[in-house]
Scaffold this active site. Structure first.
Site, PDB file in Angstrom:
ATOM      1  N   SER A   1       0.810  -1.225   0.000  1.00 29.81           N
ATOM      2  CA  SER A   1       0.000   0.000   0.000  1.00 29.81           C
ATOM      3  C   SER A   1       0.843   1.274   0.000  1.00 29.81           C
ATOM      4  O   SER A   1       1.862   1.368   0.687  1.00 29.81           O
ATOM      5  CB  SER A   1      -0.921   0.002   1.223  1.00 29.81           C
ATOM      6  OG  SER A   1      -1.623   1.223   1.312  1.00 29.81           O
TER       7      SER A   1
ATOM      8  N   LYS B   1     -14.174  -4.344   3.216  1.00 29.78           N
ATOM      9  CA  LYS B   1     -14.983  -3.121   3.181  1.00 29.78           C
ATOM     10  C   LYS B   1     -16.447  -3.356   3.550  1.00 29.78           C
ATOM     11  O   LYS B   1     -17.115  -2.439   4.032  1.00 29.78           O
ATOM     12  CB  LYS B   1     -14.886  -2.458   1.800  1.00 29.78           C
ATOM     13  CG  LYS B   1     -13.530  -1.823   1.522  1.00 29.78           C
ATOM     14  CD  LYS B   1     -13.547  -1.047   0.210  1.00 29.78           C
ATOM     15  CE  LYS B   1     -12.250  -0.303  -0.005  1.00 29.78           C
ATOM     16  NZ  LYS B   1     -12.307   0.577  -1.194  1.00 29.78           N
TER      17      LYS B   1
ATOM     18  N   GLY C   1     -18.126  -1.138 -15.293  1.00 26.63           N
ATOM     19  CA  GLY C   1     -17.784  -1.809 -14.049  1.00 26.63           C
ATOM     20  C   GLY C   1     -18.893  -1.717 -13.021  1.00 26.63           C
ATOM     21  O   GLY C   1     -19.709  -0.789 -13.052  1.00 26.63           O
TER      22      GLY C   1
ATOM     23  N   GLY D   1      -6.436   7.262 -12.032  1.00 31.41           N
ATOM     24  CA  GLY D   1      -6.966   7.053 -10.686  1.00 31.41           C
ATOM     25  C   GLY D   1      -6.097   7.544  -9.549  1.00 31.41           C
ATOM     26  O   GLY D   1      -6.477   7.389  -8.377  1.00 31.41           O
TER      27      GLY D   1
END
Length: 289
Positions: A20, A71, A132, A253
């Site tokens: 990350s 999530k 998507g 993004g």
């Protein structure tokens, strides 16, 4: 960065997560704002999720970010979720506020903040076509509906179409947004909808290989179309390369990543993240890849 007995902790929780970029972003922000905090990455199994959330309060943490695959799984353990998080059905930020855990989703906010910052685009009263139906797409769709989009066209894989239609129905009923769902395999329908759209978004992972895209080279775009891709590595996907070759505005993004983090940072600390400085560092890092 001076760590002492008063240092507070924040973290990103997921699996896998060691890759990350979030620790870089948030620790840079802590240092530049003078806030006594440290941000780390925790790779945990789902069996440890509930105790991890309890530790937010036990250790008086600022809160945590949540990434895949947790999530949705965290929601039953929270005291409250915001409207956006409820609409999306997923949480990416948890705030420790007076001993209560509040779930937010800043992904959609981060996406439209990026478009506003880098392309001066406002989604209100606009028509969107999005490819998507996963987590990133749903966050963008829900935020677009909240922000007053006129019409949202969703294209997803046939195998997930009924699930996408059900989610779209829920978002529409709660926001009043006009939403239609189509199979992403129908390129002619994508073409038809894009020609009357103001914003065209790729929210799939197609293009991460640097070679593929859902549309083809002969695809037509209306003038003044805004285009976005949620992918930031590669920095320019074949999709973005094509639309830029036609003279259209397009963003990747990376801004979404930065501004969703900035929103989380402000929720935790009450301070504004030095986004411009961090953006320059991120751009340098990913443009070279």
């Amino acid at each position: 960065m001076q760590i002492d007995g008063y240092t507070r902790l924040a973290a990103v929780v997921a699996t896998p997560i060691k890759h990350s970029i979030s620790p870089f972003i948030h620790n840079y922000a802590f240092e530049k704002t003078g806030i006594n905090g440290v941000y780390v990455a925790w790779d945990i199994p789902e069996s440890e999720l509930q105790v991890t959330l309890k530790n937010i309060m036990r250790y008086d943490m600022f809160g945590i970010n949540i990434s895949m695959p947790y999530k949705q799984a965290v929601i039953p353990y929270l005291d409250e979720v915001t409207k956006a998080a409820d609409l999306i059905g997923a949480v990416n930020t948890i705030v420790n506020r007076d001993g209560r855990l509040i779930g937010y989703n800043t992904d959609g906010f981060g996406f439209f903040k990026s478009l506003g910052t880098f392309a001066d685009f406002d989604v209100a009263d606009k028509v969107i076509t999005i490819l998507g139906g996963g987590g990133a797409a749903t966050a963008i769709i829900a935020q677009a509906a909240i922000n007053g989009a006129k019409k949202i066209n969703i294209f997803n894989q046939t195998a997930f179409l009924e699930e996408t239609k059900e989610k779209a129905k829920q978002i529409s009923s709660k926001t009043g947004a006009a939403i239609e769902v189509f199979p992403v395999e129908d390129l002619n329908m994508i073409q038809k909808k894009v020609l009357v759209s103001d914003l065209f978004v790729n929210a799939t992972n197609v293009g991460m290989d640097g070679k593929s895209m859902i549309i083809n080279d002969s695809f037509e775009f209306p003038p003044n179309l805004m285009v976005a891709d949620v992918i930031y590595q590669p920095f320019e996907t074949p999709f973005l390369r094509l639309v830029r070759s036609r003279g259209l505005k397009a963003v990747n993004g990376l801004g979404m990543l930065l501004f969703q983090a900035a929103a989380a940072f402000e929720l935790w600390t009450g301070k504004e993240m030095p986004s411009q400085e961090i953006w320059q560092a991120l751009e340098k890092k990913y443009k070279s890849k």
